[in-house]
Design an enzyme around this catalytic site. Structure first.
Site, PDB file in Angstrom:
ATOM      1  N   GLY A  50       0.820  -1.211   0.000  1.00 23.21           N
ATOM      2  CA  GLY A  50       0.000   0.000   0.000  1.00 23.21           C
ATOM      3  C   GLY A  50       0.853   1.260   0.000  1.00 23.21           C
ATOM      4  O   GLY A  50       0.330   2.371  -0.039  1.00 23.21           O
ATOM      5  N   HIS A  63       7.544  -8.256   3.109  1.00 24.50           N
ATOM      6  CA  HIS A  63       7.660  -6.912   2.541  1.00 24.50           C
ATOM      7  C   HIS A  63       8.708  -6.830   1.415  1.00 24.50           C
ATOM      8  O   HIS A  63       8.430  -6.329   0.329  1.00 24.50           O
ATOM      9  CB  HIS A  63       8.023  -5.895   3.620  1.00 24.50           C
ATOM     10  N   LYS A 111      17.099  -4.343  12.222  1.00 21.17           N
ATOM     11  CA  LYS A 111      16.634  -3.448  13.292  1.00 21.17           C
ATOM     12  C   LYS A 111      17.860  -2.895  14.006  1.00 21.17           C
ATOM     13  O   LYS A 111      18.943  -3.474  13.926  1.00 21.17           O
ATOM     14  CB  LYS A 111      15.777  -4.230  14.272  1.00 21.17           C
ATOM     15  N   ASP A 130      16.812  14.061 -10.276  1.00 20.26           N
ATOM     16  CA  ASP A 130      16.197  13.847  -8.972  1.00 20.26           C
ATOM     17  C   ASP A 130      14.715  14.214  -8.955  1.00 20.26           C
ATOM     18  O   ASP A 130      14.357  15.360  -9.210  1.00 20.26           O
ATOM     19  CB  ASP A 130      16.986  14.690  -7.958  1.00 20.26           C
TER      20      ASP A 130
END
Ligand code: BG6
Length: 479
Positions: free
Chosen positions: A180, A239, A333, A393
């Site tokens: 999403g 993911h 993490k 960019d």
């Protein structure tokens, strides 16, 4: 906008996910008029709560930016109600049914969206109770389900079978919130709506693809949950792999859900399971200044746990387009930055007339600061013919600064309300994803792999640069 008329039922309404993601997303949709103003939202969970406490819970993570937002929230809350009940008691689900019938009498809704924000242990129990007490053929029923979808191929198949006996694939929406995200959704447009990328999107031009997820925080309070799963199940198998399929898939016949998902499954089926040589695992320890705790310092983490909090893995897609191109997925993490990006690195320039060249790269930054940029060689302005690497960019903050980028959950809940499955994970897709990771996960679970320690707040485990270099990624000049 908001024409369909649903009742949204949030199961696990007292939990963290509902509070942090589901309710704020529902409010976002309501505020922007994507929810029919008559839609009722019914929360259900075990905790006993009165309406006021429930409202506090619903609003905790909702950010109000204006007076209009405040007014919208007041109206939104009028549509929300809560009922407590057990997760395995038919009589409690019958009480829920009475409430649903009552609110539906008011709203006229004939469709129900059940949002399962639940721990895996009660998942099938709740689905069974819903089927027995809150389901009828006359009502269009949709079920949003959240990961974990099992722990490996076997348990995922078991879960699929049990859920499949209750609800059809048509009714099930397996959420992967990365699908999403704005920049992940942009992948299809970048690839299939631009002629300039089509002919170079293959093994002839692309050297390697890096898909990176970095988080600064550690497991903070989620250590117990996290330790059962580890970073591969938490982030990589879902993911990052979903992003990979969008980077690599062939153009779908149409944007229709099944056409899109057919192509994604095909990519996954071309990927052989990951081997020990193709993976690097790490676990964070204390920060270098000793202020941040290590993973094993978390009281909820079992002593001596070997669960990885960092993983880098190289995947190969053995088809005509991609054979030999490494797709390096990295996630961790307690690292030095918070960032998710896709980096497509091209091959060296063949013609040898210029020295000191860097490779071309297309970078899609998913978060923070959405951007697409292309690294390319340019003439350094001035006399002479010196080359310099520069960026084309497209940073969203300067190009689209008036646009509001929707939250991933808003986009996905809206898709589910519209009956659009294209950004949800199909059963066979999940199966193919587990096949890639299950053998290596078994080795990890059996304690066969010792993760390499890294300090909280650093780039990751030792050996990472070499691991990435081994699979083609070069920084700076072409050799
Ligand atoms: C979740 C993981 O699926 O994704 C978390 O369980 C992780 O561990 C989160 O922090 C990352 O999502 P986002 O949207 O914050 O990048």
């Amino acid at each position: 906008k908001g024409n369909y008329l649903y009742t949204v039922i949030v199961l696990g309404a007292s939990g963290d996910l509902a509070k942090k993601k589901t309710f704020p997303a529902l409010f976002g949709l309501y505020k922007n008029k994507y929810l029919n103003p008559k839609t009722h939202i019914v929360g259900y969970a075990r905790t006993k709560m009165d309406q006021a406490t429930f409202e506090d819970h619903v609003t905790k993570y909702i950010k109000l930016k204006s007076e209009d937002d405040k007014a919208a929230l007041k109206d939104f809350l009028k549509l929300c109600s809560y009922q407590d009940g057990q997760y395995d008691k038919d009589s409690d689900f019958q009480r829920l049914e009475q409430r649903l019938v009552q609110v539906e009498k008011e709203s006229g809704a004939t469709e129900r969206l059940f949002y399962m924000a639940l721990p895996p242990s009660v998942f099938i129990k709740v689905a069974t109770c819903l089927k027995h007490n809150n389901y009828s053929k006359e009502i269009i029923t949709r079920l949003i389900v959240e990961k974990p979808f099992g722990m490996d191929l076997e348990s995922s198949r078991k879960l699929a079978k049990e859920l499949g006996a209750l609800f059809s694939e048509e009714e099930i929406y397996r959420i992967d919130h990365y699908l999403g995200k704005e920049m992940v959704k942009n992948m299809m447009i970048l690839r299939f709506a631009n002629v300039i990328f089509g002919s170079i999107w293959n093994r002839q031009s692309i050297d390697n693809v890096q898909i990176t997820f970095k988080e600064k925080i550690g497991t903070q309070g989620r250590g117990g949950y996290f330790d059962e799963f580890g970073i591969i199940r938490d982030v990589m198998q879902n993911h990052l792999l979903q992003i990979l399929t969008l980077v690599a898939m062939e153009p779908p016949v149409s944007l229709n859900s099944e056409d899109v998902r057919d192509e994604k499954v095909k990519v996954l089926r071309f990927i052989p399971p990951i081997t020990r040589e193709d993976i690097l695992l790490g676990q964070y320890g204390k920060s270098e200044d000793g202020k941040e705790p290590g993973y094993l310092d978390d009281a909820t983490v079992p002593k001596g746990s070997k669960t990885p909090t960092y993983a880098a893995a190289t995947l190969f897609i053995n088809n005509e387009r991609w054979a030999g191109v490494p797709f390096v997925l990295k996630c961790g993490k307690a690292l030095d930055q918070q960032k998710t990006e896709i980096r497509i690195q091209f091959k060296n320039v063949a013609c040898g007339i210029f020295k000191s060249l860097s490779r071309n790269e297309i970078v899609i930054r998913v978060q923070p600061d959405e951007a697409v940029y292309v690294k390319m060689m340019n003439k350094e302005p001035g006399l002479g013919m010196k080359t310099i690497i520069s960026d084309l960019d497209l940073s969203y903050s300067s190009r689209f600064n008036d646009s509001v980028i929707p939250e991933a959950y808003e986009a996905l809940i809206l898709d589910a309300l519209n009956g659009d499955h294209s950004n949800f994970v199909r059963n066979d897709e999940l199966d193919a994803a587990w096949k890639i990771f299950t053998p290596i996960l078994k080795k990890i679970d059996q304690g066969e792999i010792n993760p390499i320690p890294y300090a909280y707040g650093t780039r990751g485990p030792k050996g990472l640069t070499e691991f990435v270099a081994k699979h083609g990624y070069t920084r700076g000049e072409q050799e």
